[in-house]
Structures are given as C-alpha cells and as structure tokens.
Design an enzyme around this catalytic site. Structure first.
Site, PDB file in Angstrom:
ATOM      1  N   HIS A 220      39.705  27.549  47.028  1.00  0.00           N
ATOM      2  CA  HIS A 220      40.863  28.432  47.122  1.00  0.00           C
ATOM      3  C   HIS A 220      42.148  27.799  46.564  1.00  0.00           C
ATOM      4  CE1 HIS A 220      43.354  31.731  47.739  1.00  0.00           C
ATOM      5  NE2 HIS A 220      44.229  30.862  48.175  1.00  0.00           N
ATOM      6  N   TYR A 224      45.426  28.545  43.277  1.00  0.00           N
ATOM      7  CA  TYR A 224      46.894  28.384  43.242  1.00  0.00           C
ATOM      8  C   TYR A 224      47.330  27.262  42.322  1.00  0.00           C
ATOM      9  CZ  TYR A 224      46.965  31.907  46.798  1.00  0.00           C
ATOM     10  OH  TYR A 224      46.788  33.083  47.453  1.00  0.00           O
ATOM     11  N   HIS A 371      38.723  41.479  40.416  1.00  0.00           N
ATOM     12  CA  HIS A 371      39.903  40.827  41.009  1.00  0.00           C
ATOM     13  C   HIS A 371      40.293  39.578  40.218  1.00  0.00           C
ATOM     14  CE1 HIS A 371      42.373  38.595  43.876  1.00  0.00           C
ATOM     15  NE2 HIS A 371      41.447  37.663  43.962  1.00  0.00           N
ATOM     16  N   PHE A 372      39.322  38.732  39.928  1.00  0.00           N
ATOM     17  CA  PHE A 372      39.789  37.455  39.369  1.00  0.00           C
ATOM     18  C   PHE A 372      40.081  37.508  37.874  1.00  0.00           C
ATOM     19  CE2 PHE A 372      35.159  36.068  39.764  1.00  0.00           C
ATOM     20  CZ  PHE A 372      34.907  35.883  38.415  1.00  0.00           C
ATOM     21  N   HIS A 373      39.680  38.598  37.219  1.00  0.00           N
ATOM     22  CA  HIS A 373      40.157  38.711  35.833  1.00  0.00           C
ATOM     23  C   HIS A 373      41.610  39.189  35.778  1.00  0.00           C
ATOM     24  CE1 HIS A 373      35.984  37.934  34.775  1.00  0.00           C
ATOM     25  NE2 HIS A 373      36.488  37.524  33.620  1.00  0.00           N
ATOM     26  N   ARG A 435      27.626  41.258  41.495  1.00  0.00           N
ATOM     27  CA  ARG A 435      28.193  40.393  40.463  1.00  0.00           C
ATOM     28  C   ARG A 435      27.128  39.372  40.059  1.00  0.00           C
ATOM     29  NH1 ARG A 435      32.004  35.812  43.517  1.00  0.00           N
ATOM     30  NH2 ARG A 435      32.136  34.986  41.398  1.00  0.00           N
ATOM     31  N   ARG A 436      27.392  38.615  39.016  1.00  0.00           N
ATOM     32  CA  ARG A 436      26.549  37.505  38.589  1.00  0.00           C
ATOM     33  C   ARG A 436      25.090  37.900  38.440  1.00  0.00           C
ATOM     34  NH1 ARG A 436      28.714  32.435  42.222  1.00  0.00           N
ATOM     35  NH2 ARG A 436      30.090  31.757  40.578  1.00  0.00           N
TER      36      ARG A 436
END
Ligand code: HAS
Ligand code: CU
Length: 546
Positions: A220, A224, A371-373, A435-436
């Site tokens: 996590h 950041y 989300h993470f793209h 996913r994946r």
C-alpha cells in the site's frame, strides 16, 4: 549547475522510459486477448510464452521499475535544486544507480526467460527463480541508497542553514524517501526471510498468509510512493506553470506529514477477503484508510485553489471562466491537469475499495485494474509524462521537439484511459469478471461482457498509440540539433500568503514527532497481527503454475 545530480536524473529517467516502453507495449496485447485476439502465440519467437508472462512483464516493468526510476531521478533533481546544493556524497548516489541497474538486470533475466511468471505481486506459494527475488532486493536497496544520498545532502544543508525552514520541495521529496525506507521493510522481510530461502531450496514450504501480510505492509505505501512525487508537482510546480501561487504552503506540508504517518498502517485493506487475518484488524485498517482519504481531499481543494489563482491572473473571470485561462496549450500542464481529473474517479474508486463491505463485490475483479489505471496509470504516469515535458528538455538542454505532439499524447491518454477504465469498472462491478485471467479462451466467458471488453480494448489501443507519441517526442527531443536558448529552471510557485511562512508552527518542519507517530501506528496496527500470524506459521509446498 549540479552536474552529477542532473546526469543521474537523466539516466534514471532514461531507464524508466525504457522500462515503460517494454512494459507498456504488453498492455494493448492483454486487451486484445480479452476479446479473443491472441497475439501472444505470435510472440513466442521473441520469447513471450503466455498471457501471464506478458502480464508479469507489464506489472513489474510499469508499476515497479518505471515508477521507481522516474521517482529516484525526479526527487534527486527536486531536492538538489530546492536546497540549491549539489549532492553531498555523489559517489553514494552513483553507486545507488548502479545497484539498481544490477538488480534490474538480475530480475529481468528470469522474468524474460519465463522463469518468474508470478505477476508483480509475486504471491507465494508460486515459486519464481531465486534470482528474480535477489534482483528485486538489489533494486530496492539501490533506491534506499538514493534516499540516503538525499538525506546526507539535507543534513549538510541543515548545518549550513541553521534555523531556516526546509524549502517545501525538498521537504516533500525527503518525506517521500523516508516513507519509502520504512515501507520497504515489509517487502525486505518477505523476500529475505521467506522467499529467497524458499526459492533456493533452503525451505520447501512457505506460509502464503504471512508472506502476503508482509507484502501489503509494503504494497500500500508503495502506491503513495508513486503518488507523492505527482502531488509534489501539483502543489508546487503546476501552479507556477499556470501563473498561480501555492494557496496554502502550510497545508501542503501538513499533507505530506500525514502521508508519512498514515501510508503504512493501512495495508490490510488489500486483504479484506483473506481468511487468516482477524476481522478486528481489518476494521482498524479500514478506519485508518478512510482517515488517509483526508490528505487527498485537502489536496484536491488546495491544488485547485492554487490553479484558480493562476487562471484569474491570466484574465479568467466568473465562477468557472478561469479554467479556460489555464495554460492548456502547454503539454506539460495539460498532461498533469488531465491526470488530476482522472484521479478524481480513481479516488472515488479507492474509497469504494476501502469500504470493507463493498470490497467483497469488487475484489479480484476487473474493477481493480480499472481503479489502478486511473491512479498509477493516470494520476501518476500521465503526471510523470507531463513533468518530463519540461524536465527532459531541461536535462538535455534542448527544447521539447513538438508541443502539438505532446498535446495529442496527453489527450489520447486521457480518452484512452476513460474508455478502458470505464469498461473495466463495469465489467468488475456488474458482472464479476475476474482480473488477471486469460479470458480469450475462458469457457465461462459470456456474450454480454463483450461490448465492454471491446470498449476497454479500444481504450487500450488508444493508450498504445499515445505511448508511441510520447516516445517519438522524447527521441525527437534528444536527437534534434536545436539547443535551448535559455536554461530551464525548476518551476516553484510562491506562497499566496507569504506572511504565513513566518507564523508556520515549528512542528511542520520537525521530523521527530512525525517519525515517532509513524512508528507507533505501525506497531499498533501490525505488531499483534504479525505476531499472531507468525506464531501460527503454517507452511505449504510451493509450485510453478506456468
Ligand atoms: Fe488503490 C487497490 C484503496 C489510491 C493503486 N490501488 C489498488 C491497487 C493498486 C492501487 C495498484 O481499500 C491494486 C493492487 C493489486 O494488484 O491488488 N486506493 C485506495 C484508496 C485510495 C487509493 C482509499 N490506489 C490509490 C493510488 C494508487 C493506487 C493513489 C496508485 C498510485 N486501492 C484501495 C483498496 C484496494 C486498492 C482498498 C484493494 C482492492 C482490492 O480488493 O484488491 C485513496 O488514496 C484515494 C484518494 C484520492 C482522492 C482523489 C483526490 C483528487 C485529487 C485531484 C483533484 C483534481 C480536480 C480536477 C478536482 C480522494 C487530488 C481539477 C480540474 C481543473 C480543471 C482545475
Ligand atoms: Cu492500498
């Protein structure tokens, strides 16, 4: 000026860009695979054996290598230019770069040889070649050394400038690097004590739950570590590029300190569905995650206020008229503002993920790459591209080859990402598409998934084109004969209220209280859960699934 720092920055950027090129080129292939067009079979000749190997290369090179090189370069440049002081121990920073490169090569050989097809999270009991883990370790150690080099430089600056406030850009860079030193202890523990003995055959079994918990201790704050350099640019540099001021310098400092103390003790929000972690700890990490939402909301308000000052200085009037007066024709600006807009949606998705009860619906579905793209793929990567539109010319002493191409690149990234992430989010949320997974041949594939898969695929192809435009511009910049007429200096906005600096509370420039709080929060949020998991260590045999 600052020759060593500049050279190191350039080398870091260059390697990061190479990584993004190779890793990024896998992206459109994944999207094509999902609609049944499998190009991987034709890639066998160049050594890409499967969808999963391609996906591992994509994750490792984009999420871990591109980001880390770019950040190490950018923060070196930012710290040195902000403190107005060359690196104190140039040899340490040069050695750091070499260690990172050795680590990258050591990990890349098994990765490209299909001996480490374990995806970028390398969850055991999947077992990769030991050299993959050794390489990653060296890569992380190299990045630590970059941070040490910056901290030594800061120490010497401090000695020469007793009683002065640390300039914001340097402070933000150093906080990011210090957070990284602590965050990576999790992955260091996982790799050194669990994965390396396991991969080299010293142990033949491993506890996946313990390993995952150490991984997310790091995983996590890793996100950041990617985000904070973009925030640094949005807070201090982008307003200058827009002819604005920093709306609140004190608030910006506070935000970075909040990230220092809150980034780590939230990792279990990636493990809500893990059976081995007690519910109470999941609830605690969920609460801290929601607290961590606060500095991003502060950022949204104060960065937009800083830009509004710029828009109004440029003659903008009315409630929203200032937006049109922002420097949209400057690709460095446009890329970063578009990245911010995408991040609004990435942030909302993050809040959804973090909500313990909603997470069950979206976990391990296509929603998560959606989300993470928007976050690492847009807020971070598109911002880094935007930063490189002034930083790369500054380093090579040549103007950006084509502003128009830069604008096309920024907008195509924006549009491609909207299409792709919209498709992925809905596929995950409405249909639970995993996913994946290599879906092209999946027997459970349903026809009503197809329109969204096609939408995501079109988005992915547009992103691929955008990537190419980026590289054409970077190569064009480096290869041209034209030189800069005047050197580019790092843009840093002035505070809107200069008088605030004098009355800023001292604790906004003191390390000790924040470091102590950070360690206390880590001990409280992770101590008992790790103790419990380790005391019930439950190893299972490893295997190779590819
Ligand atoms: Fe996340 C999963 C929660 C932010 C990356 N995240 C992931 C994964 C990645 C990732 C890579 O709680 C997948 C890991 C894997 O492989 O399994 N995430 C959050 C939360 C936030 C968040 C609460 N994520 C990020 C950032 C990332 C990132 C940033 C990369 C850089 N995430 C989760 C959770 C999961 C997760 C769960 C696990 C899901 C699962 O089940 O597996 C927050 O930090 C978000 C806060 C952000 C905001 C937005 C603020 C907006 C700003 C822009 C303002 C601009 C404006 C436009 C208004 C509140 C600052 C101005 C316009 C003008 C014209 C002027
Ligand atoms: Cu997270």
């Amino acid at each position: 000026m600052y020759k060593t720092a500049n050279r190191l920055t350039l080398w870091n950027l260059a390697l990061g860009m190479v990584a993004l090129f190779i890793g990024g080129s896998m992206g459109p292939l994944q999207k094509l695979e999902h609609v049944g067009i499998n190009l991987y079979s034709s890639l066998r000749e160049i050594g890409i054996a499967s969808y999963y190997q391609g996906l591992t290369i994509h994750g490792v090179l984009n999420a871990l290598v591109w980001t880390t090189f770019f950040i190490c370069g950018f923060l070196t440049y930012a710290t040195v230019n902000s403190l107005k002081r060359e690196l104190s121990m140039p040899r340490l920073n040069i050695a750091a770069f070499i260690v990172m490169v050795v680590g990258l090569v050591t990990a890349a050989v098994p990765l490209l040889g299909n001996l480490a097809t374990v995806l970028y999270t390398f969850y055991p009991p999947m077992r990769a070649s030991g050299f993959f883990y050794v390489g990653l370790t060296l890569f992380v150690v190299g990045s630590w050394m970059v941070g040490w080099g910056l901290l030594f430089t800061y120490r010497d600056w401090r000695r020469e400038n007793k009683g002065e406030k640390t300039p914001f850009v340097a402070l933000a860079s150093l906080i990011t690097m210090v957070m990284w030193q602590f965050a990576t202890l999790g992955v260091a523990a996982e790799i050194l004590f669990i994965l390396i003995p396991f991969a080299f055959g010293l142990t033949d079994a491993v506890d996946p739950q313990v390993a995952r918990t150490f991984f997310w201790f790091f995983g996590h704050p890793l996100v950041y570590f990617w985000l904070l350099p973009a925030y640094l640019s949005w807070y201090a540099m982008l307003p200058k590029q827009a002819n604005g001021k920093m709306f609140s310098e004190s608030m910006a400092r506070l935000v970075f300190w909040l990230f220092l103390i809150l980034s780590i003790p939230v990792g279990i929000h990636h493990q809500y569905t893990d059976p081995g972690v007690p519910t109470g700890w999941k609830a605690m990490h969920a609460t801290l995650t929601l607290l961590l939402f606060v500095p991003s909301m502060i950022t949204a308000f104060s960065v937009v206020a800083s830009l509004e000052i710029g828009g109004r200085n440029n003659g903008g009037t009315g409630l929203l008229g200032w937006i049109r007066k922002l420097p949209w024709k400057d690709p460095s600006y446009a890329a970063q503002n578009l990245a911010m807009i995408l991040f609004v949606f990435g942030g909302i998705g993050g809040l959804t993920n973090a909500s313990y009860n909603l997470n069950v619906t979206v976990h391990n579905t296509m929603w998560v790459p959606g989300h993470f793209h928007l976050t690492v793929g847009s807020a971070v990567t598109l911002s880094f591209m935007g930063i490189s539109y002034w930083l790369f010319p500054a380093l090579v002493g040549k103007p950006l080859w084509s502003k128009t191409l830069g604008l096309w690149q920024s907008w195509t990234w924006f549009i491609g990402m909207i299409l792709m992430s919209n498709g992925l989010h809905i596929l995950g949320l409405n249909f639970g598409v995993p996913r994946r997974s290599s879906l092209g041949v999946a027997e459970y594939l349903q026809s009503d998934w197809q329109p969204l898969m096609i939408e995501a695929m079109i988005g992915g192809i547009i992103l691929g084109v955008s990537g190419l435009l980026y590289y054409i511009n970077i190569i064009g910049t480096a290869a041209q004969k034209k030189k800069l007429e005047e050197p580019i200096v790092m843009p840093v906005a002035e505070p809107y209220h200069p008088e605030e600096i004098a009355v800023q509370p001292a604790w906004l420039d003191r390390w000790r209280p924040w470091i102590v709080t950070m360690i206390a929060l880590i001990v409280i949020s992770y101590g008992p859960v790790l103790f419990d998991l380790i005391s019930r260590y439950n190893p299972v045999a490893g295997f190779k699934v590819w």
